[in-house]
Design an enzyme around this catalytic site. Structure first.
Site, short mmCIF file in Angstrom:
data_model
loop_
_atom_site.label_atom_id
_atom_site.label_comp_id
_atom_site.label_asym_id
_atom_site.label_seq_id
_atom_site.Cartn_x
_atom_site.Cartn_y
_atom_site.Cartn_z
N GLU A 188 -12.41 -2.02 12.46
CA GLU A 188 -12.42 -1.26 11.20
C GLU A 188 -13.60 -1.68 10.31
OE1 GLU A 188 -8.78 -1.64 8.97
OE2 GLU A 188 -9.63 -0.71 7.19
N GLU A 217 0.82 -1.22 0.00
CA GLU A 217 0.00 0.00 0.00
C GLU A 217 0.85 1.27 0.00
OE1 GLU A 217 -4.10 -1.52 2.02
OE2 GLU A 217 -2.65 -0.73 3.41
N ASP A 226 -8.74 -8.76 4.23
CA ASP A 226 -8.45 -7.69 5.18
C ASP A 226 -9.46 -7.60 6.32
OD1 ASP A 226 -7.19 -5.57 6.29
OD2 ASP A 226 -7.89 -4.07 4.86
C1 BDP Z 1 -6.01 -2.07 6.15
C2 BDP Z 1 -6.29 -0.73 6.70
C3 BDP Z 1 -5.12 0.21 6.59
C4 BDP Z 1 -3.87 -0.47 7.10
C5 BDP Z 1 -3.65 -1.76 6.35
C6 BDP Z 1 -2.51 -2.59 6.94
O1 BDP Z 1 -7.40 -0.19 6.02
O2 BDP Z 1 -5.43 1.36 7.32
O3 BDP Z 1 -2.77 0.35 6.95
O4 BDP Z 1 -4.77 -2.57 6.46
O5 BDP Z 1 -2.80 -3.52 7.66
O6 BDP Z 1 -6.90 -2.90 6.81
O7 BDP Z 1 -1.36 -2.31 6.66
#
Ligand code: BDP
Length: 723
Positions: free
Chosen positions: A411, A309, A383
């Site tokens: 979340e 990401e 996720d």
């Molecule tokens: C996702 C979240 C994000 C996190 C990412 C992670 O939306 O905010 O940075 O995972 O785990 O669930 O790195």
């Protein structure tokens, strides 16, 4: 005059409300007075004359806890003895220091604990009852003391049982996604606990209470900062502050870890590259490790999110995860530190099913990492959804130790507004059989190291803790922190037992309260699955903040960020085909599961649409057509929340008004949002199915356009910035 009365009344009411919040602040360490006279007498006898060794800072904290708890529960002060006498009723000391006759009494049990374990055993010495809390090392005494107090809180007959207990997992770790500006990524309970501006001088009582709470459930490691890391935390100014926190946590047996931004050598080290094979870069990390360990000799190590990401990583230099992780591992090794390297990766340049990418990318590296590297994998392949099948890395990775990462912060499960008891979800995952080494290859056995004999074992949980007076936003979200800790201690624990412990230490031991509330907690997880993502649907949340439904979203930068990518609804049906006719993600599972899940007759229905794209008139096990089944599941979720409200209302006699109201109000919001999910999703999916809502499903309150028009630019927890 009238105004004055109103003002006084309001002040009084807010004082009362605050007092409930202050009570919530105590978490499961409330130590309520034991009203039952016989019980109280029995405990008073056991704790009448306490000998507690004076061997270090950890045991001092055990003593502090006793001195806090016993007077509250029993109404008497504790008498401490300076040595063991014939009067002593409770001894707390390590095995090696015990008198010979007591050593003999506990010898058999001591062989069955590890270095963090403890024994609580009652014997008769010279015809006098004596309770012993002992362990191999000092930390076991702190854990044993907390356990002893919990038994009292639960009104258990301590002298009638022998407790022999040890943690089954070595690193029981919280991951804070806390930023240096005190915002918390995916945090729904206020700001970060870490007051960087006032540290290192100002030690907030919160730090101590946080450590107490963690130690009471056996959590022994904490990562202070967000995985989307800021390199500044590795500069001397911040390390001094980290050191101050580590000094508080050490005496509660908690090790501090930090997230390490891969590009830190450039950002704070004036280097031109962060290439892990570059000598200067390697030297920079080694020096950095030495600098940290000089301040914090028991520093745990680094948690790293790399090439995921948008975060920097070894791939920026044409290197791979092994190069990156091993470089940091080499720097930490002389000091005994670990690298925890996350496997949460999916590339924007790869159009393979996102659920397959981490496995594809990481599998070839199994066994290539240094022995102080742990690869951290989320429980599911996408996720932290309300329900996911397990991540295929579990069981497939055989040589490199895997940590499991759960998300305690909600979340995707209603933030801190919805009552959802997560240990039920954690337990479901831990109990799953991966079949990778024959029947019985459960995830619990992979994580505790017993299946493949891994030396390093870790369970991590992304915390739900913040500055809210009650720590977690929702009073019941405290149970998720509690339950995570308990399962990290013993992944074989049952979620019902965990709920039972939490309710009894937090509210009351009265069965008439405990039983219905436990039932409510245990069904709450299935309720949220039903009203958000039934039958294997997933990732249909609104953009970015993930608050509320957004199954129609189709305009985000990357296909795999869009809900439409995951549900694939069209006039022919719905679901993600992950069989051989689709992405074939199923090939990543053991043959037994691959076969079972490939077949719609043998796949557990809760995973149906995760792995299959099926027509709207597909027949479910109960004979309903898929469309009706989906709609009825959404309705069932709403009905379950309705039932939760009824349960809470029936429990009113056991609660004070504020206690009752705070959860009651939250449940009302949960009901409203459950209906919102049901109505928005069904109206949207109906545009494809073109079928009427089945009997029993309430008519939506608004139009689809209305739901699509809702925008929440200030929803909490959203990423402030990824740098
Ligand atoms: C996702 C979240 C994000 C996190 C990412 C992670 O939306 O905010 O940075 O995972 O785990 O669930 O790195």
């Amino acid at each position: 005059m009238k105004h004055k009365t109103v003002f006084i009344l309001i002040s009084f009411l807010s004082l009362v409300a605050q007092s409930q919040n202050l009570n919530d602040y105590k978490l499961w360490l409330k130590y309520n007075k034991i009203e039952n006279h016989d019980l109280s007498q029995a405990y008073s006898k056991t704790t009448n004359a306490v000998y507690i060794a004076n061997i270090g800072d950890i045991i001092k904290n055990a003593k502090r806890e006793l001195s806090l708890a016993l007077p509250q529960m029993l109404g008497t002060q504790v008498t401490y003895e300076s040595s063991i006498t014939s009067e002593t009723t409770l001894i707390i000391d390590v095995f090696n220091n015990l008198p010979e006759d007591l050593k003999l009494a506990v010898k058999k049990n001591i062989e069955n604990i590890n270095k963090e374990g403890f024994i609580i055993q009652s014997i008769s010495r010279n015809n006098t009852p004596l309770t012993i809390i002992t362990s191999k090392e000092e930390i076991g005494l702190l854990y044993g003391t907390f356990r002893f107090l919990r038994e009292m809180q639960m009104h258990e007959n301590i002298s009638a049982k022998t407790i022999v207990d040890s943690p089954k997992i070595q690193l029981r770790m919280l991951n804070h996604w806390d930023n240096l500006d005190r915002s918390v990524e995916r945090g729904y309970a206020g700001f970060s606990l870490w007051n960087w501006q006032k540290l290192p001088e100002y030690i907030d009582q919160r730090y101590i209470d946080y450590a107490r709470a963690n130690a009471s459930i056996g959590i022994n490691a904490t990562v202070l900062t967000n995985v989307n890391a800021n390199a500044l935390v590795l500069t001397p100014m911040y390390l001094e502050k980290v050191e101050a926190l580590a000094n508080v946590f050490r005496s509660y047996g908690i090790q501090v870890y930090l997230t390490a931004r891969f590009s830190a050598p450039i950002e704070i080290g004036n280097l031109e590259t962060a290439d892990p094979l570059d000598k200067n870069v390697q030297e920079w990390w080694s020096n950095k490790a030495a600098e940290i360990y000089k301040r914090i000799p028991d520093f745990g190590g680094f948690l790293v999110k790399a090439n995921s990401e948008g975060q920097p990583g070894p791939q920026n230099y044409g290197r791979n995860h092994v190069d990156g992780a091993n470089m940091m591992a080499t720097a930490l090794k002389p000091f005994g530190g670990n690298v925890i390297w996350r496997a949460f990766v999916y590339s924007e340049h790869d159009d393979t099913d996102r659920a397959k990418q981490a496995y594809d990318e990481f599998l070839p590296y199994d066994g290539s990492f240094k022995d102080n590297v742990i690869v951290q994998v989320k429980n599911g392949p996408i996720d932290f959804q309300p329900r996911e099948p397990f991540h295929p890395m579990f069981g497939a990775y055989k040589k490199t130790p895997l940590a499991i990462e759960f998300q305690i912060t909600q979340e995707y499960l209603g933030f801190s507004t919805h009552l959802v008891f997560l240990p039920k979800l954690f337990e479901e995952i831990l109990d799953i059989d991966t079949y990778q080494k024959g029947t019985g290859s459960t995830i619990a056995k992979i994580i505790d190291g017993s299946l493949y004999g891994n030396k390093l074992t870790t369970m991590a949980g992304v915390t739900n803790i913040g500055t809210d007076l009650n720590w977690t936003g929702h009073p019941f979200a405290q149970a998720n922190w509690y339950g995570f800790g308990r399962l990290a201690w013993d992944p074989n624990l049952n979620s019902g037992q965990i709920a039972d412990e939490w309710i009894r230490t937090t509210y009351t031991n009265d069965k008439a309260f405990v039983e219905p509330i436990k039932k409510m907690m245990l069904t709450s997880r299935e309720a949220v699955v039903n009203y958000m993502n039934p039958l294997g649907l997933h990732h249909i949340f609104d953009t970015g903040h993930h608050y509320g439904p957004g199954p129609w979203v189709d305009d985000l930068g990357r296909p795999d960020w869009n809900p439409v990518y995951y549900h694939n609804a069209d006039k022919n049906g719905i679901g993600f085909d992950r069989t051989t006719s689709g992405s074939n993600a199923l090939e990543q599972y053991a043959p037994f599961l691959e076969k079972a899940y490939s077949n719609t007759n043998t796949i557990p229905e809760e995973y149906l649409l995760w792995f299959h794209h099926l027509p709207w008139d597909y027949k479910l096990n109960n004979g309903e057509i898929l469309w009706d089944g989906i709609a009825l599941k959404y309705q069932e979720g709403v009905d379950q929340v309705d039932d939760m409200i009824k349960t809470w209302e029936a429990a009113k006699p056991f609660l004070n008004e504020e206690q009752f109201n705070e959860v009651h109000m939250l449940l009302q919001i949960q009901l409203k949002e459950a209906k919102w999910w049901r109505d928005a999703c069904l109206l949207y999916f109906q545009t494809f199915s073109n079928l009427p809502l089945p009997k029993g499903v309430e008519k939506p309150a608004h139009s689809l356009e209305y739901y699509q028009s809702l925008k929440f630019p200030f929803a909490p927890g959203i990423k402030p910035s990824w740098n």
